[in-house]
Design a protein around this motif. Structure first.
Motif, PDB file in Angstrom:
ATOM      1  N   SER A  81       0.503  -1.292   0.009  1.00 32.75           N
ATOM      2  CA  SER A  81      -0.136   0.102  -0.041  1.00 32.75           C
ATOM      3  C   SER A  81       0.915   1.801   0.053  1.00 32.75           C
ATOM      4  O   SER A  81       2.299   1.475   0.859  1.00 32.75           O
ATOM      5  N   LEU A  82       0.175   2.162  -0.816  1.00 36.10           N
ATOM      6  CA  LEU A  82       1.316   2.982  -0.873  1.00 36.10           C
ATOM      7  C   LEU A  82       0.713   4.778  -1.079  1.00 36.10           C
ATOM      8  O   LEU A  82      -0.408   4.541  -1.016  1.00 36.10           O
ATOM      9  N   ALA A  83       1.335   5.315   0.666  1.00 36.96           N
ATOM     10  CA  ALA A  83       0.443   6.828   0.430  1.00 36.96           C
ATOM     11  C   ALA A  83       1.533   7.697   0.362  1.00 36.96           C
ATOM     12  O   ALA A  83       2.344   8.170   0.861  1.00 36.96           O
ATOM     13  N   LEU A  84       1.266   8.512  -0.245  1.00 34.90           N
ATOM     14  CA  LEU A  84       1.381   9.732  -1.356  1.00 34.90           C
ATOM     15  C   LEU A  84       1.470  11.341  -0.916  1.00 34.90           C
ATOM     16  O   LEU A  84       0.363  11.442  -1.793  1.00 34.90           O
ATOM     17  N   THR A  85       2.117  11.668  -0.242  1.00 33.93           N
ATOM     18  CA  THR A  85       2.145  13.142   0.210  1.00 33.93           C
ATOM     19  C   THR A  85       3.488  13.924  -1.278  1.00 33.93           C
ATOM     20  O   THR A  85       4.133  13.973  -0.959  1.00 33.93           O
ATOM     21  N   THR A 129      -2.082  12.565  -1.401  1.00 30.25           N
ATOM     22  CA  THR A 129      -2.448  14.256  -0.374  1.00 30.25           C
ATOM     23  C   THR A 129      -1.729  15.340  -1.291  1.00 30.25           C
ATOM     24  O   THR A 129      -0.364  14.720  -1.370  1.00 30.25           O
ATOM     25  N   LYS A 130      -2.379  15.716  -0.601  1.00 29.32           N
ATOM     26  CA  LYS A 130      -1.686  17.355  -0.956  1.00 29.32           C
ATOM     27  C   LYS A 130      -0.232  17.109   0.057  1.00 29.32           C
ATOM     28  O   LYS A 130      -1.261  17.326   1.373  1.00 29.32           O
ATOM     29  N   GLY A 131       0.905  17.772   0.511  1.00 33.01           N
ATOM     30  CA  GLY A 131       1.831  18.073   1.114  1.00 33.01           C
ATOM     31  C   GLY A 131       3.125  17.900   0.863  1.00 33.01           C
ATOM     32  O   GLY A 131       3.670  18.241  -0.127  1.00 33.01           O
ATOM     33  N   LEU A 132       3.689  18.710   2.029  1.00 32.51           N
ATOM     34  CA  LEU A 132       5.690  18.042   1.898  1.00 32.51           C
ATOM     35  C   LEU A 132       5.153  16.727   1.807  1.00 32.51           C
ATOM     36  O   LEU A 132       5.292  15.699   1.783  1.00 32.51           O
ATOM     37  N   LEU A 133       6.766  16.595   0.711  1.00 34.48           N
ATOM     38  CA  LEU A 133       6.830  15.514   0.001  1.00 34.48           C
ATOM     39  C   LEU A 133       7.251  14.098   0.860  1.00 34.48           C
ATOM     40  O   LEU A 133       7.938  14.176   1.650  1.00 34.48           O
ATOM     41  N   SER A 134       6.297  13.123   1.267  1.00 31.71           N
ATOM     42  CA  SER A 134       6.599  12.069   1.967  1.00 31.71           C
ATOM     43  C   SER A 134       5.629  10.568   1.402  1.00 31.71           C
ATOM     44  O   SER A 134       4.881  11.434   0.084  1.00 31.71           O
ATOM     45  N   ILE A 135       6.205   9.650   1.585  1.00 38.14           N
ATOM     46  CA  ILE A 135       6.046   8.192   1.446  1.00 38.14           C
ATOM     47  C   ILE A 135       5.928   7.598   2.223  1.00 38.14           C
ATOM     48  O   ILE A 135       6.697   6.840   3.110  1.00 38.14           O
ATOM     49  N   THR A 136       4.766   7.056   2.382  1.00 37.42           N
ATOM     50  CA  THR A 136       4.724   6.141   3.459  1.00 37.42           C
ATOM     51  C   THR A 136       4.180   4.521   3.224  1.00 37.42           C
ATOM     52  O   THR A 136       3.112   4.911   2.164  1.00 37.42           O
ATOM     53  N   ILE A 137       4.404   3.492   2.771  1.00 41.40           N
ATOM     54  CA  ILE A 137       4.772   2.274   2.289  1.00 41.40           C
ATOM     55  C   ILE A 137       3.783   0.738   3.768  1.00 41.40           C
ATOM     56  O   ILE A 137       5.423   1.296   4.719  1.00 41.40           O
TER      57      ILE A 137
END
Lengths: 316, 316
Positions: A85-89, A122-130
């Motif tokens: 699962s990839l949560a991309l901001t 989502t929109k915000g500072l670049l971060s990646i939660t996997i």
């Protein structure tokens, strides 16, 4: 369709197809088949721009590395990675950046036949939660807590090159050397082949993300034991010797991002384990012993044993 | 032990104990038991400060709502939520903020007997990514794609109050009204009771997070059908009528954050479904019909049918 819906649609097409994905991206949740007799293993890691990677990096590399870092945790449990699962901001909708990011993702997913099953944009500072999901035979998972005094400590590969890449990022060095160490930093290779041989030989395992000293210390604390590392046997990457000279071994032990496995094997199982490993054309390095005396120690020479301080992970 | 290790240790103690958690927080991955005959359902949502919540909110509410928003997706699949992974990005180590956040988390986890199985803590702008894992009997999952022309459309509760809370955030209104609508925004109640009755009656389901119009539109697109909503039957929260007067119904349909269920039931199954629901002391509202004609329409009066535009989720 808004931009983020577009991204999701875009990502849908890059995922390898797996038969155990009953329902993938696009509903309220993904549906997955876990065979009976298997245990589900779940691990989550967040990578924040400026902390775990630089926004100036190629988005292909950012995506590729993010997957590998997470897969490494599942392999360190002795499990087969299956679903991501990839949560991309993202700060903005940059089509070319996203295209390259998706290519890196695709490339990494294909290495281990991983399915991308969903996530969020989502929109915000670049971060990646996997969050990565894996499967292991019931009761065959490898914990940090099983090491016993007398066990031999192994590493599955050389260490220090990724930390060297970070430490020399602003130092002029020959491009050939730069390429070698940046490859180690950006393209870690979690060693899936090992999971077939660790059980039932290995008593504990962890992946080296924070540095050998810090991660071995995690095994020691969870197992309520200590460890003595033989510094002459640590497989330090040759370029660490070139650039860090006398402190090479300490540098490699305190560096991070190696994503090789550190595991312990009982003395009695050692010979049969090494036979299997060599038959499989794999190699690993015996680097020390688990001992009853708590704490982490380094054998510097025959009569010189000193405590090692696990400083751990320090990034940019 | 650094600050983030402390947070992880701290969060470990707030999780309810579940027998199917073989190994929880503290290793490279969590190990979970999935009973044979069950399908694993996975959903991920990121909540970013300033987009999905305000940093000025009570951290208890931020945590509580984050869990509920994610649980809602699992319930909309007809599944029982079981395990949560939490990736928390924090600008600083604020002990009192963290204590309240953990209390909100604990409180929400207890409502559904959810175990917190792991996650990650990183430094950066405040954001929360949750991956929630649920279980559903094999082939009993409720997709968005099963709606057929003639199906009745149901809502499991009133809508519009949470969107009203956002829209009136800077408008002076009586505290009593404010409390009612803020409670709807901050403490959504995903309706777990329904999962026992949706299968085999419901043909499609979704949770209302982006607004009835946008979410019903997702069902329509996935099912390749259209829908006609009877505007006189939409269960609009009474305070929406008070503050939005003539546009109350449109406001409620376009608002979001309700976290009630929207589902479709075949005409023939309707009577027996409603009997079960009433026997269980639950209630739901028939709000329209699925039809072959694509698109979303509203019946404003006997002879007045107009297209509805699904504007969807707009936050702060």
């Amino acid at each position: 369709m808004d931009e983020f819906a577009l991204i999701n649609a875009f990502f849908k097409s890059i995922s390898p197809h797996r038969k155990d994905v009953i329902l993938g991206i696009g509903d309220d949740g993904a549906c997955l088949e876990v065979p009976s007799g298997k245990t589900l293993v779940v691990s989550t890691d967040t990578l924040v721009s400026g902390v775990h990677f630089l926004s100036s990096w190629n988005p292909f590399d950012i995506a590729y590395r993010s997957i590998m870092v997470n897969v490494s945790d599942i392999i360190a449990m002795g499990a087969q990675p299956c679903w991501i699962s990839l949560a991309l901001t993202l700060p903005e909708f940059d089509q070319s950046w996203l295209f390259n990011f998706a290519q890196g993702l695709k490339s990494a997913l294909e290495v281990y036949d991983l399915a991308l099953i969903g996530g969020d944009t989502t929109k915000g500072l670049l971060s990646i939660t996997i969050t990565v999901h894996g499967l292991v035979d019931r009761n065959h998972e490898l914990r940090r807590s099983g090491a016993k005094a007398g066990d031999e400590i192994f590493l599955s590969g050389e260490i220090g090159a990724a930390a060297l890449a970070i430490s020399l990022m602003d130092t002029p060095i020959p491009q050939k050397d730069r390429n070698i160490i940046m490859e180690k930093l950006l393209k870690p290779v979690p060693q899936l082949e090992f999971i077939n041989y660790l059980y039932p030989h290995a008593t504990a395992a962890i992946d080296i993300s924070d540095g050998l000293a810090a991660d071995l210390n995690h095994i020691c604390q969870a197992s309520k034991v200590g460890a003595l590392l033989d510094l002459s046997k640590i497989p330090v990457h040759p370029l660490v010797y070139k650039y860090k000279k006398e402190s090479a071994c300490e540098f490699a032990m305190q560096g991070g991002d190696d994503y090789v496995l550190c595991f312990t094997v009982a003395e009695l199982a050692k010979v049969s384990f090494l036979q299997l490993i060599h038959q499989a054309n794999l190699s690993c390095y015996a680097v020390g012993k688990i001992q009853e005396k708590l704490g982490l120690f380094g054998q510097y020479s025959k009569n010189k044993i000193l405590p090692l301080v696990p400083i751990g992970y320090r990034h940019f």
